[in-house]
Design a protein around this motif. Sequence first.
Motif, PDB file in Angstrom:
ATOM      1  N   LEU A  39       4.548   5.448  -0.852  1.00 53.28           N
ATOM      2  CA  LEU A  39       5.168   4.330  -0.565  1.00 53.28           C
ATOM      3  C   LEU A  39       6.114   3.528  -1.173  1.00 53.28           C
ATOM      4  O   LEU A  39       7.228   3.159  -0.618  1.00 53.28           O
ATOM      5  CB  LEU A  39       3.778   3.426  -0.581  1.00 53.28           C
ATOM      6  CG  LEU A  39       3.982   1.994   0.286  1.00 53.28           C
ATOM      7  CD1 LEU A  39       4.418   1.779   1.460  1.00 53.28           C
ATOM      8  CD2 LEU A  39       2.616   1.060  -0.159  1.00 53.28           C
ATOM      9  N   GLN A  40       5.894   3.925  -2.569  1.00 52.40           N
ATOM     10  CA  GLN A  40       6.930   3.091  -3.651  1.00 52.40           C
ATOM     11  C   GLN A  40       8.261   3.410  -3.389  1.00 52.40           C
ATOM     12  O   GLN A  40       9.112   2.477  -3.250  1.00 52.40           O
ATOM     13  CB  GLN A  40       6.386   3.141  -5.067  1.00 52.40           C
ATOM     14  CG  GLN A  40       5.107   2.848  -5.237  1.00 52.40           C
ATOM     15  CD  GLN A  40       4.014   3.692  -5.366  1.00 52.40           C
ATOM     16  OE1 GLN A  40       4.170   5.047  -4.667  1.00 52.40           O
ATOM     17  NE2 GLN A  40       2.835   3.345  -5.441  1.00 52.40           N
ATOM     18  N   PRO A  41       8.628   4.848  -3.362  1.00 56.31           N
ATOM     19  CA  PRO A  41      10.233   5.096  -3.042  1.00 56.31           C
ATOM     20  C   PRO A  41      10.509   4.677  -1.570  1.00 56.31           C
ATOM     21  O   PRO A  41      11.782   4.467  -1.288  1.00 56.31           O
ATOM     22  CB  PRO A  41      10.160   6.848  -3.176  1.00 56.31           C
ATOM     23  CG  PRO A  41       8.694   6.919  -3.093  1.00 56.31           C
ATOM     24  CD  PRO A  41       7.905   6.143  -3.578  1.00 56.31           C
ATOM     25  N   VAL A  42       9.651   4.798  -0.828  1.00 51.58           N
ATOM     26  CA  VAL A  42      10.199   4.128   0.879  1.00 51.58           C
ATOM     27  C   VAL A  42      10.437   2.608   0.669  1.00 51.58           C
ATOM     28  O   VAL A  42      11.481   2.088   1.159  1.00 51.58           O
ATOM     29  CB  VAL A  42       8.844   4.350   1.721  1.00 51.58           C
ATOM     30  CG1 VAL A  42       9.246   3.746   3.119  1.00 51.58           C
ATOM     31  CG2 VAL A  42       8.599   5.942   2.006  1.00 51.58           C
ATOM     32  N   LEU A  43       9.665   1.809  -0.295  1.00 55.14           N
ATOM     33  CA  LEU A  43       9.793   0.555  -0.162  1.00 55.14           C
ATOM     34  C   LEU A  43      11.287   0.312  -1.208  1.00 55.14           C
ATOM     35  O   LEU A  43      12.074  -0.632  -0.837  1.00 55.14           O
ATOM     36  CB  LEU A  43       8.874  -0.187  -1.002  1.00 55.14           C
ATOM     37  CG  LEU A  43       7.499  -0.310  -0.350  1.00 55.14           C
ATOM     38  CD1 LEU A  43       6.396  -1.093  -1.116  1.00 55.14           C
ATOM     39  CD2 LEU A  43       7.854  -0.922   0.980  1.00 55.14           C
ATOM     40  N   SER A  44      11.550   1.483  -2.037  1.00 54.98           N
ATOM     41  CA  SER A  44      12.596   1.048  -2.881  1.00 54.98           C
ATOM     42  C   SER A  44      13.820   1.454  -2.150  1.00 54.98           C
ATOM     43  O   SER A  44      14.948   0.686  -2.037  1.00 54.98           O
ATOM     44  CB  SER A  44      12.805   2.147  -4.115  1.00 54.98           C
ATOM     45  OG  SER A  44      13.927   2.122  -4.681  1.00 54.98           O
ATOM     46  N   LEU A  45      13.883   2.454  -1.217  1.00 58.75           N
ATOM     47  CA  LEU A  45      14.853   2.688  -0.266  1.00 58.75           C
ATOM     48  C   LEU A  45      15.076   1.654   0.632  1.00 58.75           C
ATOM     49  O   LEU A  45      16.230   1.235   0.814  1.00 58.75           O
ATOM     50  CB  LEU A  45      14.883   4.074   0.486  1.00 58.75           C
ATOM     51  CG  LEU A  45      14.958   5.283  -0.449  1.00 58.75           C
ATOM     52  CD1 LEU A  45      14.208   6.565  -0.035  1.00 58.75           C
ATOM     53  CD2 LEU A  45      16.495   5.735  -0.662  1.00 58.75           C
ATOM     54  N   GLY A  46      14.153   0.943   1.116  1.00 58.13           N
ATOM     55  CA  GLY A  46      14.120  -0.089   2.409  1.00 58.13           C
ATOM     56  C   GLY A  46      14.695  -1.096   1.646  1.00 58.13           C
ATOM     57  O   GLY A  46      15.510  -1.958   2.211  1.00 58.13           O
ATOM     58  N   ASN A  47      14.598  -1.405   0.414  1.00 57.36           N
ATOM     59  CA  ASN A  47      15.048  -2.496  -0.275  1.00 57.36           C
ATOM     60  C   ASN A  47      16.623  -2.539  -0.394  1.00 57.36           C
ATOM     61  O   ASN A  47      17.359  -3.260  -0.308  1.00 57.36           O
ATOM     62  CB  ASN A  47      14.575  -2.809  -1.481  1.00 57.36           C
ATOM     63  CG  ASN A  47      14.459  -3.986  -2.429  1.00 57.36           C
ATOM     64  OD1 ASN A  47      14.767  -5.161  -1.753  1.00 57.36           O
ATOM     65  ND2 ASN A  47      15.024  -3.957  -3.584  1.00 57.36           N
ATOM     66  N   LYS A  48      17.026  -0.947  -0.717  1.00 54.68           N
ATOM     67  CA  LYS A  48      18.487  -0.708  -0.975  1.00 54.68           C
ATOM     68  C   LYS A  48      19.248  -0.934   0.326  1.00 54.68           C
ATOM     69  O   LYS A  48      20.481  -1.501   0.382  1.00 54.68           O
ATOM     70  CB  LYS A  48      18.460   0.787  -1.384  1.00 54.68           C
ATOM     71  CG  LYS A  48      19.836   1.340  -1.569  1.00 54.68           C
ATOM     72  CD  LYS A  48      20.889   0.656  -2.487  1.00 54.68           C
ATOM     73  CE  LYS A  48      22.029   1.340  -2.335  1.00 54.68           C
ATOM     74  NZ  LYS A  48      23.055   0.647  -3.276  1.00 54.68           N
ATOM     75  N   PHE A  49      18.467  -0.445   1.467  1.00 56.02           N
ATOM     76  CA  PHE A  49      19.388  -0.412   2.487  1.00 56.02           C
ATOM     77  C   PHE A  49      18.889  -1.700   3.381  1.00 56.02           C
ATOM     78  O   PHE A  49      19.142  -1.658   4.699  1.00 56.02           O
ATOM     79  CB  PHE A  49      19.324   0.835   3.468  1.00 56.02           C
ATOM     80  CG  PHE A  49      19.686   2.056   2.554  1.00 56.02           C
ATOM     81  CD1 PHE A  49      21.029   2.132   2.452  1.00 56.02           C
ATOM     82  CD2 PHE A  49      18.928   2.956   1.911  1.00 56.02           C
ATOM     83  CE1 PHE A  49      21.732   2.949   1.807  1.00 56.02           C
ATOM     84  CE2 PHE A  49      19.509   3.837   1.113  1.00 56.02           C
ATOM     85  CZ  PHE A  49      20.612   4.058   1.040  1.00 56.02           C
ATOM     86  N   ALA A  50      18.174  -2.776   3.088  1.00 58.27           N
ATOM     87  CA  ALA A  50      17.968  -3.985   3.757  1.00 58.27           C
ATOM     88  C   ALA A  50      17.205  -3.624   5.006  1.00 58.27           C
ATOM     89  O   ALA A  50      17.292  -3.856   6.122  1.00 58.27           O
ATOM     90  CB  ALA A  50      18.990  -4.819   3.942  1.00 58.27           C
TER      91      ALA A  50
END
Length: 400
Positions: A39-50
Motif C-alpha cells: 500500500l505505501q508505495p502505491v500511496l506515494s505514487l498516487g501522491n506524486k501523480f495526484a
Amino acid sequence: ESVLISQQSHEEMMRVIRENNERKASGETCKLIVLSLALQPVLSLGNKFALSQREMVGKLCGFFKRLGVDLILDVGLAHCFTLLELESEFIERFRTGQQGGPLFSSECPGWICYAEKSHGDFILPNISRVKSPQQVMGTLVKTYLADKLSVHPSNVYHVTLMPCYDKKLEASRGDFYNEQLACRDVDCVITAVEVEVLLVNENVNLHTEREDTLDWPWDAQESRKQEDMIVVEGGSSGGYAHQVFLQTMRHLFPHLETIPSVEFKPLRNPDMKEFTFTHGDTTLRFCIANGFRNIQNLIQKLKRKKCLYDFIEIMACPAGCLNGGAQIRNEGAGTNSRETVLELETTLNGLKKQEPFQNETVHQLYTKWLGGRDTDKAKALLYTNYHNIPKNNIALNVKW
Ligand code: SF4
C-alpha cells in the motif's frame, strides 16, 4: 549490498519481462510473472501523480499488464496473516507468562538487521518470529498459488513493490530461499522511486494509460478482480501495536462491553509513544519506537531495566513505512519528508479499513492452504528465524 540492489531492481525486472515476452511470442514455455503491491508505495505514487488510491492501482495494473506482468496482487492479504499470527504469538506469550522481556515486532527488516548485528543476545529471543507481509506474500505465491495454477514455483517470477531498499535485503536472506523448490519466495523488489523512473523511461502518460484491476486468484470459485487494496485497521505507524492490543483485549476480556480506545501518548518526540491499560490485576504496556535514535535510546533503557513493556512495535524509519527510504518526496522537499508523510497519512486516514480477522479469504486460506490455525504447516510457512551476527563478522552479515 550494492551488488544485490542492482540485481534486484526495475532493470532486472524489465529484463526478465522482455525475455519472457520473447519466449511467449515464439511459443516457448515461459514464466508466470507476478507483481505484489504494498500500500505505501502505491500511496506515494498516487501522491506524486495526484491520483486516488483506486486510480493509482488501476493505472499501475494497466501499465504492468501491458508490459507483460501476468498477475497483480495485493500484499494486504499477507498483512492480515502477519497481524493475526503476531496477535496469537503475543497473546500466548502473555497468557502463559513466558515473557523474558517485551515481544518486539519483526516486520521492519531495517530493525531486524540492526538487532542481529548489534544486540543479538539481548534482543533476538524476544523478537516475533512471524514473517513480514512481504515474505508471507512470497510464501503464498510460491506455495499455494503456484500449486493452484499448476506452475512449478521456480517458474514463477515474483516481484514486490515496497517502500524501502531494506526490503530487497530481506527478500535476499538465506532464510527465504527454499532449497526444496530451488527458488526464492520473492525474486525481485522494486520501489516507488523505481516505478517513477520506469514510467519516464517507458514514456508513459498516466492520464491516457488504460486502467485495469488487481487480480484475486485466491477463492475457490473463479478468479475475480478487485479495484481497492485491503487497508488494515491501524495500517500505518503504530498499526501493529494497535491491532495486537485490540485482539489481546478481545481474548483476555471477552465480556468487556466496549474495548477502550487506543491512544498512544508521545514521550520525548512523536516517534516514541506508549500506552498502558489496566483492568483488575492485568496491566498491558505497549510502546512504539520509530527511527534509530529512539530505538537506540529504548534499548539502552531496557538494558538498564529503566522501562517495562509487554509489546514494542519498532520501525527503523521515523513515522514508519509511509516515510520509507524509497518513497517519492515532494518536489523541493529535499530530505525533509515531513510534509510528504503528512499528506500520505491524510490519504491513508481517508481509506476504508478492515480488521484482519474480518477477511473471509484469509479464513478460507487458513483452512485450504495451512490446514487451520496453529498447525505445523502454518508454523513452518508463516514463521522465520534470526541470526546473531557478531559485529566484526561482515561475511556472515550477508546471507544469500
Ligand atoms: Fe522499510 Fe522503513 Fe518500513 Fe522499516 S520502517 S520496513 S526500513 S520503510
